[in-house]
Structures are given as structure tokens and as C-alpha cells.
Design a protein around this motif. Structure first.
Motif, mmCIF file in Angstrom:
data_model
loop_
_atom_site.group_PDB
_atom_site.id
_atom_site.type_symbol
_atom_site.label_atom_id
_atom_site.label_comp_id
_atom_site.label_asym_id
_atom_site.label_seq_id
_atom_site.Cartn_x
_atom_site.Cartn_y
_atom_site.Cartn_z
ATOM 1 N N LYS A 1 45.319 34.045 46.685
ATOM 2 C CA LYS A 1 44.799 34.664 45.522
ATOM 3 C C LYS A 1 43.671 35.718 46.083
ATOM 4 O O LYS A 1 43.100 36.355 45.099
ATOM 5 N N GLY A 2 43.115 35.273 47.238
ATOM 6 C CA GLY A 2 41.753 35.885 47.561
ATOM 7 C C GLY A 2 41.999 37.095 48.065
ATOM 8 O O GLY A 2 41.090 38.305 48.148
ATOM 9 N N ILE A 3 43.163 37.638 48.130
ATOM 10 C CA ILE A 3 43.830 38.975 48.755
ATOM 11 C C ILE A 3 43.340 39.913 47.737
ATOM 12 O O ILE A 3 42.842 41.029 48.196
ATOM 13 N N PRO A 4 44.003 39.960 46.540
ATOM 14 C CA PRO A 4 43.797 41.096 45.647
ATOM 15 C C PRO A 4 42.318 41.260 45.314
ATOM 16 O O PRO A 4 41.861 42.246 44.838
ATOM 17 N N LEU A 5 41.509 39.841 45.133
ATOM 18 C CA LEU A 5 40.108 39.651 44.817
ATOM 19 C C LEU A 5 39.273 40.531 45.801
ATOM 20 O O LEU A 5 38.177 41.402 45.492
ATOM 21 N N ILE B 1 42.673 44.555 37.251
ATOM 22 C CA ILE B 1 42.288 44.306 38.693
ATOM 23 C C ILE B 1 41.231 45.063 38.875
ATOM 24 O O ILE B 1 40.112 44.880 39.841
ATOM 25 N N ASP B 2 41.124 46.318 38.352
ATOM 26 C CA ASP B 2 39.855 47.276 38.363
ATOM 27 C C ASP B 2 38.535 46.548 37.770
ATOM 28 O O ASP B 2 37.550 46.783 38.230
ATOM 29 N N THR B 3 38.866 46.117 36.544
ATOM 30 C CA THR B 3 37.608 45.807 36.007
ATOM 31 C C THR B 3 37.214 44.341 36.713
ATOM 32 O O THR B 3 35.839 44.134 36.805
ATOM 33 N N LEU B 4 38.070 43.613 36.917
ATOM 34 C CA LEU B 4 37.642 42.235 37.704
ATOM 35 C C LEU B 4 37.094 42.720 39.229
ATOM 36 O O LEU B 4 35.797 42.042 39.540
ATOM 37 N N GLY B 5 37.280 43.760 39.970
ATOM 38 C CA GLY B 5 36.566 44.147 40.914
ATOM 39 C C GLY B 5 35.361 44.570 40.590
ATOM 40 O O GLY B 5 34.476 44.117 41.627
ATOM 41 N N THR C 1 43.928 33.193 37.989
ATOM 42 C CA THR C 1 43.806 34.544 38.560
ATOM 43 C C THR C 1 45.150 35.126 38.662
ATOM 44 O O THR C 1 44.989 36.264 38.838
ATOM 45 N N GLY C 2 46.220 34.359 38.964
ATOM 46 C CA GLY C 2 47.442 34.921 39.310
ATOM 47 C C GLY C 2 47.942 35.650 38.075
ATOM 48 O O GLY C 2 49.015 36.290 38.059
ATOM 49 N N ASN C 3 47.239 35.570 36.739
ATOM 50 C CA ASN C 3 47.588 35.969 35.628
ATOM 51 C C ASN C 3 47.089 37.667 35.394
ATOM 52 O O ASN C 3 47.347 38.080 34.460
ATOM 53 N N TYR C 4 46.251 37.577 36.310
ATOM 54 C CA TYR C 4 45.877 39.182 36.407
ATOM 55 C C TYR C 4 46.856 40.124 36.932
ATOM 56 O O TYR C 4 47.627 39.650 37.964
ATOM 57 N N ARG C 5 47.492 41.054 35.900
ATOM 58 C CA ARG C 5 48.744 41.812 36.646
ATOM 59 C C ARG C 5 48.719 43.339 36.242
ATOM 60 O O ARG C 5 49.833 43.868 36.347
ATOM 61 N N THR C 6 47.572 43.748 35.578
ATOM 62 C CA THR C 6 47.704 45.343 35.574
ATOM 63 C C THR C 6 46.666 45.943 36.469
ATOM 64 O O THR C 6 45.769 45.465 36.895
ATOM 65 N N GLY C 7 46.772 47.092 36.538
ATOM 66 C CA GLY C 7 45.856 48.026 37.214
ATOM 67 C C GLY C 7 44.579 48.074 36.647
ATOM 68 O O GLY C 7 43.479 47.820 37.361
ATOM 69 N N LYS C 8 44.369 47.979 35.334
ATOM 70 C CA LYS C 8 43.206 48.136 34.648
ATOM 71 C C LYS C 8 42.368 46.740 34.654
ATOM 72 O O LYS C 8 41.194 46.684 35.174
ATOM 73 N N THR D 1 40.303 42.799 47.997
ATOM 74 C CA THR D 1 40.590 44.320 47.948
ATOM 75 C C THR D 1 40.214 44.975 46.868
ATOM 76 O O THR D 1 39.631 46.012 46.933
ATOM 77 N N ALA D 2 40.092 44.282 45.728
ATOM 78 C CA ALA D 2 39.589 45.138 44.309
ATOM 79 C C ALA D 2 37.833 45.080 44.502
ATOM 80 O O ALA D 2 37.315 46.063 44.010
ATOM 81 N N ALA D 3 37.495 44.037 44.959
ATOM 82 C CA ALA D 3 35.757 44.020 45.173
ATOM 83 C C ALA D 3 35.444 45.013 46.049
ATOM 84 O O ALA D 3 34.427 45.733 46.084
ATOM 85 N N ALA D 4 36.240 45.378 47.337
ATOM 86 C CA ALA D 4 35.778 46.367 48.255
ATOM 87 C C ALA D 4 35.780 47.684 47.667
ATOM 88 O O ALA D 4 35.045 48.476 47.960
ATOM 89 N N GLY D 5 37.121 47.901 47.029
ATOM 90 C CA GLY D 5 37.331 49.242 46.141
ATOM 91 C C GLY D 5 36.022 49.502 45.295
ATOM 92 O O GLY D 5 35.430 50.731 45.400
ATOM 93 N N ALA D 6 35.843 48.484 44.538
ATOM 94 C CA ALA D 6 34.696 48.598 43.639
ATOM 95 C C ALA D 6 33.251 48.918 44.071
ATOM 96 O O ALA D 6 32.437 49.677 43.436
#
Length: 220
Positions: free
Chosen positions: A75-79, A47-51, A38-45, A81-86
Motif C-alpha cells: 500500500k505504501g507504493i502508490p502513496l 490518488i492525485d488528491t491524496l498525493g 487505502t486500497g479503496n482509492y482507485r481513480t486518478g483523481k 509515488t503520489a506524494a513524490a509527484g505532488a
């Protein structure tokens, strides 16, 4: 039968170079024909989709029946964050999130937790990437239990590799349930990935390697 949502998630991981095929050494020392990074996710789009995928899984499993979500460093930090936003954007579920530092901070506000500060009686859900041997969970749970008298009933991951943990005949997910009482919910499993490859028709060599690996290491 592979659902449209699972197929979409597998293709999303492949397009982001997160789900890769070849030969990879996992944290548990096994040589795997596939790897999820999951460290290969690297764009705003991305991480938005993943969330959105995580939020959908959380909504279907827990609804609003939890206090906060925790993303283990790193790795759980952006996950989380993205889930909370979504969750807030897609479903109107506005929940706090927090994560830990690997090194406790000795200046400013101090402490090892960033964001929401857990309280006694909280129901915390954990947002992670994958479980192979369950090592990360065994490190994470004490962090939460030391922070407050919380309960952790659910954990959400991208992929359940369905692999044997520390005990023969039991997957790491089964062990996490037995040791901590935590139900692990995966967006997809290794069986889903195998089914996807079989349906695509041009992965015959990889399917043989997947089958051999799953027969040796997986409990299905």
C-alpha cells in the motif's frame, strides 16, 4: 478545533469509501467501529488528491530536508509515488522515491528495492497508510538499514489511530519513536475523526461506539 484541511481530508476519505464505519477486525485482532482502507482509492483523481495531502504534510514538516521517500509494499507504493509527484508539482521539491518487492527478483537488475537505490548518509522518509500495532514499521526499518547506512527520522501516515501497541500505556506511534527514533506525522488522528462526527450531528450511535473503543484501546 478541527481545521478546514483536516475536515476536508476526512470527507475525502469518506467519499472514497476509504474511511468506513461499522464493525471491522483490525490486523491487531481488535474489533473496531471504524476502518481505514487505502486500497479503496482507485481513480486518478483520488490518488492525485491524496498525493497533495501527503505532500502538504511533508512540506510543513520536513521541507526539502530529506534525500528520498520510501513506500513499503504494497500500500505504501502508490502513496509514495503520489506524494513524490505532488511535491514536485505543488512545491517544486523534486525528490526520488523507491519501494520494496515482497519477493526479491533474481533476474534482470535483481534486488528487492525498486527505484532509487539508497546510499550511505541518506535521510529517508517513510510513506504509509496507517499504524495500528506498528507491525509494518518493524518489518520496514530492517529493509532500509540493510540497504545502506541511512537515517530514518520521519514517517507520514493518513491516520493515527492512537492505539496501544505492544506495551500497556504506549501507542504504537510512541513505540516507533522509542525503538527507532522515528517521528510519525499523521494527516489526521482518531480524535480528529471523532470531533468531525460530533460536529456533523447525526452520528450519535457511532460516537458511543467510538468512545467505548477509544477508552479501551487508545492513549489520548
Amino acid at each position: 478545533m478541527l481545521s478546514a484541511a483536516k475536515k476536508e481530508f476526512i470527507e475525502f476519505m469518506m467519499s472514497a469509501d476509504v474511511l468506513r464505519f461499522g464493525e471491522f477486525k483490525t490486523k491487531s485482532g481488535r474489533l473496531s467501529p471504524y476502518f481505514v482502507n487505502t486500497g479503496n482509492y482507485r481513480t486518478g483523481k483520488q490518488i492525485d488528491t491524496l498525493g497533495k495531502f501527503y505532500a502538504q504534510c511533508i512540506k510543513e514538516t520536513c521541507g526539502e530536508n530529506f534525500t528520498a521517500m520510501f513506500g513499503p509494499a504494497y500500500k505504501g507504493i502508490p502513496l509514495a509515488t503520489a506524494a513524490a509527484g505532488a511535491l514536485a508539482r505543488e512545491y517544486g521539491i523534486n525528490k526520488p522515491y523507491f519501494f520494496n518487492r515482497k519477493e526479491a527478483k533474481d533476474h534482470g537488475e535483481g534486488g528487492s528495492l525498486v527505484g532509487y537505490q539508497p546510499q550511505d548518509g541518506d535521510k529517508i522518509i517513510i510513506i504509509e497508510d496507517v499504524i495500528t500495532a506498528g507491525t509494518a514499521v518493524r518489518e520496514t526499518v530492517p529493509v532500509l538499514m540493510n540497504a545502506a547506512k541511512v537515517t530514518v527520522n520521519d514517517m507520514f501516515i493518513s491516520v493515527n489511530r492512537c492505539e496501544v501497541g505492544q506495551n500497556a500505556g504506549k501507542t504504537a506511534v510512541m513505540e516507533v519513536k522509542e525503538e527507532f527514533g522515528i517521528d510519525v506525522h499523521a494527516i489526521v488522528t482518531v480524535k480528529d475523526i471523532r470531533e468531525y462526527l460530533a460536529g456533523e450531528g447525526n452520528y450519535s450511535e457511532m460516537l458511543q461506539k467510538m468512545d467505548a473503543y477509544m477508552e479501551q484501546y487508545c492513549v489520548l
